[in-house]
Motif scaffolding. Structure first.
Motif, PDB file in Angstrom:
ATOM      1  N   LYS A  83       0.920  -0.990  -0.150  1.00 31.99           N
ATOM      2  CA  LYS A  83      -0.244  -0.146   0.032  1.00 31.99           C
ATOM      3  C   LYS A  83       0.791   1.354  -0.052  1.00 31.99           C
ATOM      4  CE  LYS A  83      -3.612   2.306   2.717  1.00 31.99           C
ATOM      5  NZ  LYS A  83      -4.421   2.244   4.066  1.00 31.99           N
ATOM      6  N   PHE A  84       0.491   2.022  -0.969  1.00 30.13           N
ATOM      7  CA  PHE A  84       1.439   3.252  -1.068  1.00 30.13           C
ATOM      8  C   PHE A  84       0.477   4.553  -1.298  1.00 30.13           C
ATOM      9  CE2 PHE A  84       4.199   0.281  -3.091  1.00 30.13           C
ATOM     10  CZ  PHE A  84       5.235   0.197  -2.304  1.00 30.13           C
ATOM     11  N   THR A  85       0.926   5.694  -0.753  1.00 29.37           N
ATOM     12  CA  THR A  85       0.138   6.769  -0.869  1.00 29.37           C
ATOM     13  C   THR A  85       0.514   7.381  -2.245  1.00 29.37           C
ATOM     14  OG1 THR A  85       0.752   7.401   1.651  1.00 29.37           O
ATOM     15  CG2 THR A  85       0.117   9.645   0.009  1.00 29.37           C
ATOM     16  N   VAL A  86      -0.664   8.007  -2.810  1.00 26.05           N
ATOM     17  CA  VAL A  86      -0.485   8.580  -4.362  1.00 26.05           C
ATOM     18  C   VAL A  86      -0.451   9.938  -4.384  1.00 26.05           C
ATOM     19  CG1 VAL A  86      -1.662   8.566  -6.464  1.00 26.05           C
ATOM     20  CG2 VAL A  86      -1.846   6.627  -5.082  1.00 26.05           C
ATOM     21  N   ALA A  87       0.356  10.586  -4.955  1.00 24.38           N
ATOM     22  CA  ALA A  87       0.740  12.276  -4.951  1.00 24.38           C
ATOM     23  C   ALA A  87      -0.438  12.717  -5.638  1.00 24.38           C
ATOM     24  CB  ALA A  87       1.951  12.597  -5.607  1.00 24.38           C
ATOM     25  N   ASP A  88      -0.661  13.785  -5.136  1.00 25.95           N
ATOM     26  CA  ASP A  88      -1.891  14.413  -5.636  1.00 25.95           C
ATOM     27  C   ASP A  88      -1.682  14.975  -7.138  1.00 25.95           C
ATOM     28  OD1 ASP A  88      -3.168  14.791  -3.328  1.00 25.95           O
ATOM     29  OD2 ASP A  88      -2.460  16.787  -2.508  1.00 25.95           O
ATOM     30  N   ASP A  89      -0.310  15.284  -7.386  1.00 25.60           N
ATOM     31  CA  ASP A  89      -0.120  15.474  -8.924  1.00 25.60           C
ATOM     32  C   ASP A  89       0.211  14.063  -9.816  1.00 25.60           C
ATOM     33  OD1 ASP A  89       2.060  15.372  -7.621  1.00 25.60           O
ATOM     34  OD2 ASP A  89       3.267  17.212  -8.729  1.00 25.60           O
ATOM     35  N   VAL A  90       0.002  13.002  -9.137  1.00 24.96           N
ATOM     36  CA  VAL A  90       0.332  11.811  -9.852  1.00 24.96           C
ATOM     37  C   VAL A  90       0.291  11.778 -11.413  1.00 24.96           C
ATOM     38  CG1 VAL A  90      -1.725  10.536  -9.500  1.00 24.96           C
ATOM     39  CG2 VAL A  90       0.367   9.313 -10.089  1.00 24.96           C
ATOM     40  N   ARG A  91       1.018  11.415 -12.079  1.00 24.89           N
ATOM     41  CA  ARG A  91       1.062  11.154 -13.703  1.00 24.89           C
ATOM     42  C   ARG A  91       0.795   9.907 -14.041  1.00 24.89           C
ATOM     43  NH1 ARG A  91       6.023  12.348 -17.959  1.00 24.89           N
ATOM     44  NH2 ARG A  91       4.495  12.635 -19.755  1.00 24.89           N
ATOM     45  N   ILE A  92      -0.492   9.621 -14.706  1.00 21.25           N
ATOM     46  CA  ILE A  92      -0.820   8.606 -15.212  1.00 21.25           C
ATOM     47  C   ILE A  92      -0.887   8.313 -16.786  1.00 21.25           C
ATOM     48  CG2 ILE A  92      -2.759   6.959 -15.117  1.00 21.25           C
ATOM     49  CD1 ILE A  92      -3.744   8.240 -12.530  1.00 21.25           C
TER      50      ILE A  92
END
Length: 307
Positions: A244-253
């Motif tokens: 389980k990892f935190t996802v950045a608010d500005d994650v690039r997908i």
């Protein structure tokens, strides 16, 4: 090759120097290609089988596995260091290796690993050598820059100064460009915002090269039929652990199909695909993903097309 080598030196003048390199013994050092194509150059202690061998050397890639394994020797005849393949054959060719300091002046490794290195003739040997994917993921003749100091075995990669506190990674992870920790896996769950945070639950897999697959089967480590190593895609998942990892608010997908330009999507859009589970989006919510994280925060996600 002289033209390419000179061009590489000019381009590297703008690269930041890795001040910790001189504090690391060469036998514990790991370098990355300056082009950020995820190739790694790893040094190790001498095996002791030959008196003139001072170090062992491995070049690897996350999708190709181990590409080269060398012995590092110092040739009195040509007053320089060279790499010779561990598996000596009649057509075996050596490769001169050069080390450079922060100002790109010639350096040695007696007091520590230099910031930069260059190996002659790798691109030709890889492209026209044994079939290890050299024409799909081209190694070329890159300049190598010091990335981190290893305190465990080469296959137990640890973090670099860019990734924060030193940490031991799993066999499915590696250090990618920019200091990110990368890994392949299957997404098991996408958590909504919890106290302002988003979470990704992922089950790691290993993407084996054909050579790595065959080596593991022959050694008895991998209980596969040897013919399974001929498959175009060789994915191994022996560890059921879900991380389980935190996802950045500005994650690039990112996602893209062969022959098409890469596309991006938002986290909210991916969440919709995950929750609605439509058949025409199955490949996105039930496929293979590559994540790039910094410590425990995922900063980029890339959907991987599987033929």
């Amino acid at each position: 090759m002289k033209t390419f080598f000179a061009f590489s030196l000019v381009c590297l003048l703008g690269l930041p120097a890795h001040v910790l390199s001189g504090e690391c013994l060469l036998e514990n050092s790991v370098y990355e290609d300056a082009d950020h194509h995820e190739f790694q150059l790893e040094f190790g202690p001498a095996s002791g089988k030959k008196a003139d061998v001072t170090h062992t050397v491995m070049i690897k890639h996350p999708k190709r596995g181990i590409i080269f394994e060398f012995n590092l020797s110092f040739g009195m005849g040509f007053a320089g260091a060279f790499l010779s393949p561990k598996e000596e054959r009649e057509e075996t060719k050596n490769h001169r290796i050069h080390f450079f300091d922060e100002e790109l002046k010639s350096a040695d490794w007696e007091e520590g690993a230099p910031p930069y290195a260059f190996i002659e003739g790798l691109g030709f040997a890889d492209y026209y050598g044994k079939d290890t994917g050299g024409r799909e993921f081209i190694l070329g003749d890159p300049m190598w820059k010091f990335a981190r100091c290893r305190t465990a075995r080469p296959e137990q990669i640890i973090g670099s100064p860019q990734t924060g506190p030193t940490q031991q990674l799993s066999s499915a992870e590696w250090i990618a460009g920019g200091g990110h920790i990368a890994a392949y896996g299957n997404i098991k769950d996408l958590s909504g915002k919890d106290e302002g945070r988003r979470y990704l639950h992922i089950d790691y897999v290993e993407w084996l090269s054909e050579d790595d697959c065959r080596q593991r089967v022959k050694s008895g480590v991998l209980q596969w039929d040897i013919d399974e190593c001929d498959l175009e895609v060789r994915i191994l998942n022996e560890n059921p652990q879900v991380r389980k990892f935190t996802v950045a608010d500005d994650v690039r997908i990112i996602y893209h199909y062969p022959g098409q330009p890469a596309r991006t999507m938002t986290w909210d859009r991916l969440t919709v695909f995950w929750q609605e589970r439509a058949e025409d989006t199955r490949e996105l919510w039930d496929g293979l993903w590559k994540i790039h994280r910094r410590d425990g925060v995922v900063e980029m996600m890339e959907w991987i097309y599987l033929p």
